[in-house]
Design an enzyme around this catalytic site. Structure first.
Site, PDB file in Angstrom:
ATOM      1  N   TYR A 173       0.712  -1.119   0.221  1.00 50.94           N
ATOM      2  CA  TYR A 173       0.026  -0.080   0.174  1.00 50.94           C
ATOM      3  C   TYR A 173       0.943   1.260   0.097  1.00 50.94           C
ATOM      4  O   TYR A 173       0.462   2.247  -0.452  1.00 50.94           O
ATOM      5  CB  TYR A 173      -1.042   0.037   1.196  1.00 50.94           C
ATOM      6  CG  TYR A 173      -2.160   0.619   0.783  1.00 50.94           C
ATOM      7  CD1 TYR A 173      -3.204   0.389   0.110  1.00 50.94           C
ATOM      8  CD2 TYR A 173      -2.379   1.843   1.676  1.00 50.94           C
ATOM      9  CE1 TYR A 173      -4.435   1.186  -0.221  1.00 50.94           C
ATOM     10  CE2 TYR A 173      -3.580   2.589   1.476  1.00 50.94           C
ATOM     11  CZ  TYR A 173      -4.464   2.341   0.516  1.00 50.94           C
ATOM     12  OH  TYR A 173      -5.733   2.992   0.266  1.00 50.94           O
TER      13      TYR A 173
ATOM     14  N   LYS B 159      -3.162   8.695   2.688  1.00 52.36           N
ATOM     15  CA  LYS B 159      -4.313   8.280   3.232  1.00 52.36           C
ATOM     16  C   LYS B 159      -4.138   8.990   4.929  1.00 52.36           C
ATOM     17  O   LYS B 159      -5.148   9.403   5.605  1.00 52.36           O
ATOM     18  CB  LYS B 159      -4.897   6.727   3.296  1.00 52.36           C
ATOM     19  CG  LYS B 159      -5.424   6.180   2.068  1.00 52.36           C
ATOM     20  CD  LYS B 159      -6.579   6.974   1.432  1.00 52.36           C
ATOM     21  CE  LYS B 159      -7.151   6.071   0.558  1.00 52.36           C
ATOM     22  NZ  LYS B 159      -8.295   6.977  -0.359  1.00 52.36           N
TER      23      LYS B 159
HETATM   24  P1  NAD Z   1     -12.003   3.584  -8.411  1.00 54.42           P
HETATM   25  O1  NAD Z   1     -10.772   3.202  -9.592  1.00 54.42           O
HETATM   26  O2  NAD Z   1     -13.235   3.318  -9.148  1.00 54.42           O
HETATM   27  O3  NAD Z   1     -12.089   5.285  -8.261  1.00 54.42           O
HETATM   28  C1  NAD Z   1     -10.788   6.068  -8.183  1.00 54.42           C
HETATM   29  C2  NAD Z   1     -11.242   7.182  -8.738  1.00 54.42           C
HETATM   30  O4  NAD Z   1     -10.145   8.170  -8.701  1.00 54.42           O
HETATM   31  C3  NAD Z   1     -11.481   7.084 -10.212  1.00 54.42           C
HETATM   32  O5  NAD Z   1     -12.819   7.311 -10.447  1.00 54.42           O
HETATM   33  C4  NAD Z   1     -10.731   7.946 -11.041  1.00 54.42           C
HETATM   34  O6  NAD Z   1     -11.118   8.496 -12.188  1.00 54.42           O
HETATM   35  C5  NAD Z   1     -10.379   9.032  -9.992  1.00 54.42           C
HETATM   36  N1  NAD Z   1      -9.435   9.799 -10.035  1.00 54.42           N
HETATM   37  C6  NAD Z   1      -8.068   9.348 -10.037  1.00 54.42           C
HETATM   38  N2  NAD Z   1      -7.121  10.489 -10.285  1.00 54.42           N
HETATM   39  C7  NAD Z   1      -7.885  11.538 -10.505  1.00 54.42           C
HETATM   40  C8  NAD Z   1      -7.911  12.980 -10.701  1.00 54.42           C
HETATM   41  N3  NAD Z   1      -6.833  13.512 -10.884  1.00 54.42           N
HETATM   42  N4  NAD Z   1      -8.902  13.819 -10.749  1.00 54.42           N
HETATM   43  C9  NAD Z   1     -10.180  13.381 -10.484  1.00 54.42           C
HETATM   44  N5  NAD Z   1     -10.352  11.899 -10.167  1.00 54.42           N
HETATM   45  C10 NAD Z   1      -9.289  11.206 -10.525  1.00 54.42           C
HETATM   46  O7  NAD Z   1     -11.467   2.938  -7.239  1.00 54.42           O
HETATM   47  P2  NAD Z   1     -12.414   2.648  -5.695  1.00 54.42           P
HETATM   48  O8  NAD Z   1     -11.712   1.512  -5.015  1.00 54.42           O
HETATM   49  O9  NAD Z   1     -13.678   2.925  -6.008  1.00 54.42           O
HETATM   50  O10 NAD Z   1     -11.621   4.084  -5.087  1.00 54.42           O
HETATM   51  C11 NAD Z   1     -12.642   5.052  -4.454  1.00 54.42           C
HETATM   52  C12 NAD Z   1     -11.828   5.597  -3.113  1.00 54.42           C
HETATM   53  O11 NAD Z   1     -11.980   4.543  -2.374  1.00 54.42           O
HETATM   54  C13 NAD Z   1     -10.191   5.685  -3.259  1.00 54.42           C
HETATM   55  O12 NAD Z   1     -10.184   6.781  -2.150  1.00 54.42           O
HETATM   56  C14 NAD Z   1      -9.878   4.642  -2.721  1.00 54.42           C
HETATM   57  O13 NAD Z   1      -8.337   4.725  -2.002  1.00 54.42           O
HETATM   58  C15 NAD Z   1     -10.617   4.326  -1.459  1.00 54.42           C
HETATM   59  N6  NAD Z   1     -10.752   2.927  -0.929  1.00 54.42           N
HETATM   60  C16 NAD Z   1     -10.862   1.691  -1.795  1.00 54.42           C
HETATM   61  C17 NAD Z   1     -10.829   0.716  -1.206  1.00 54.42           C
HETATM   62  C18 NAD Z   1     -11.082  -0.657  -1.960  1.00 54.42           C
HETATM   63  O14 NAD Z   1     -10.391  -1.859  -1.651  1.00 54.42           O
HETATM   64  N7  NAD Z   1     -11.474  -0.355  -3.492  1.00 54.42           N
HETATM   65  C19 NAD Z   1     -10.654   0.351   0.138  1.00 54.42           C
HETATM   66  C20 NAD Z   1     -10.635   1.376   0.868  1.00 54.42           C
HETATM   67  C21 NAD Z   1     -10.594   2.740   0.444  1.00 54.42           C
END
Ligand code: NAD
Length: 255
Positions: free
Chosen positions: A155, A162
């Site tokens: 990570y 984060k």
């Molecule tokens: P995802 O890839 O669907 O979403 C990530 C988003 O970030 C995408 O829509 C992407 O277009 C956007 N992004 C990246 N660079 C960008 C920029 N410069 N400007 C605007 N948008 C931008 O994946 P996800 O897992 O749904 O992630 C959403 C959130 O959830 C993130 O913050 C991620 O860290 C967090 N999260 C995810 C998990 C997991 O296991 N998937 C767990 C905990 C937290």
């Protein structure tokens, strides 16, 4: 109808697997009018394929959070369309693939800046632009992960981003509370999404979670979305500056 007469902006929808997409659906189900921001044309195509699942067409606005003008234009578009904003969902994170494997020690300066800019500073930029529209207060929620406080394998720099995001949540909450604007973090267990695919050995993370979490299973994205809905809604009116764990009881387990 928890979000009747409310307006919500959801960032971070890339496709049907995005956590942000499930949150948008939950907000829509509870009566919120929606604006959805997307990064670029590829994400727009992903959204065009699924947007018909919502009860009414959302405002779709491009937003690249690395550019201040883009963030300001996004919130200006929300203001023009709705004249107000009641909730904001920050679901944006990015780090270079090479910084999500190997040693954190080897993270480059550029890789570090990029990860923190996109994944942490973006909350400041969005909140600052949203504040004038949140005339009756409201709920802001940002997605985070346990890697902020524990050294989770691969990570790496995203954990540091984060940690910055979570600290920022507390500062923003302390400054905006007097206006009735609440800012919280939602720390989700691992969910299969596009961003998650960028983390080396992500399936190992899912397996570890399944074995060790109190619920002995992984989470559904709907479980994460419903908690986000709660944090956006008046039902959480007394909660701000907190990180809420939607992890099936992974973090609290001892040996
Ligand atoms: P995802 O890839 O669907 O979403 C990530 C988003 O970030 C995408 O829509 C992407 O277009 C956007 N992004 C990246 N660079 C960008 C920029 N410069 N400007 C605007 N948008 C931008 O994946 P996800 O897992 O749904 O992630 C959403 C959130 O959830 C993130 O913050 C991620 O860290 C967090 N999260 C995810 C998990 C997991 O296991 N998937 C767990 C905990 C937290």
């Amino acid at each position: 109808m928890l979000m009747q007469d409310k307006v919500s902006l959801v960032t971070g929808v890339a496709n049907h697997r995005s956590i942000a997409w499930s949150i948008a659906r939950a907000l829509d189900r509870e009566g919120s009018r929606l604006a959805i921001s997307y990064l670029g044309e590829r994400e727009r195509e992903g959204i065009d394929r699924i947007v018909g699942e919502l009860s009414r067409p959302p405002l779709l606005v491009p937003c690249d959070v690395t550019r201040s003008e883009s963030v300001d234009e996004t919130l200006a578009a929300v203001g023009n369309e709705f004249g107000r904003l009641d909730s904001l969902v920050h679901a944006i994170a990015f780090a270079r693939r090479e910084d999500l494997e190997g040693r954190y020690t080897d993270t480059s300066r550029d890789g570090y800046h990029l990860a923190l800019d996109v994944s942490a500073y973006s909350l400041n930029a969005l909140v600052r632009a949203a504040e004038p529209l949140m005339i009756d207060g409201g709920g802001i929620v940002a997605l985070t992960f346990l890697g902020s406080e524990r050294a989770c394998r691969n990570y790496n720099v995203m954990g540091v981003a984060k940690a910055a995001l979570e600290s920022g949540i507390r500062y923003l909450a302390s400054e905006l509370g007097a206006k009735g604007i609440r800012v919280n973090g939602l720390s989700a267990g691992p969910v299969r999404t596009l961003a998650a695919r960028g983390i080396k050995d992500f399936p190992a993370m899912l397996r570890a979670h399944e074995e060790r979490a109190a619920l002995r299973r992984n989470l559904t994205v709907e479980e994460v979305a419903n908690a986000a809905l709660f944090l956006c809604s008046p039902w959480s009116s007394g909660i701000t500056g907190e990180i809420i764990y939607v992890d099936g009881g992974y973090r609290m387990m001892g040996g």
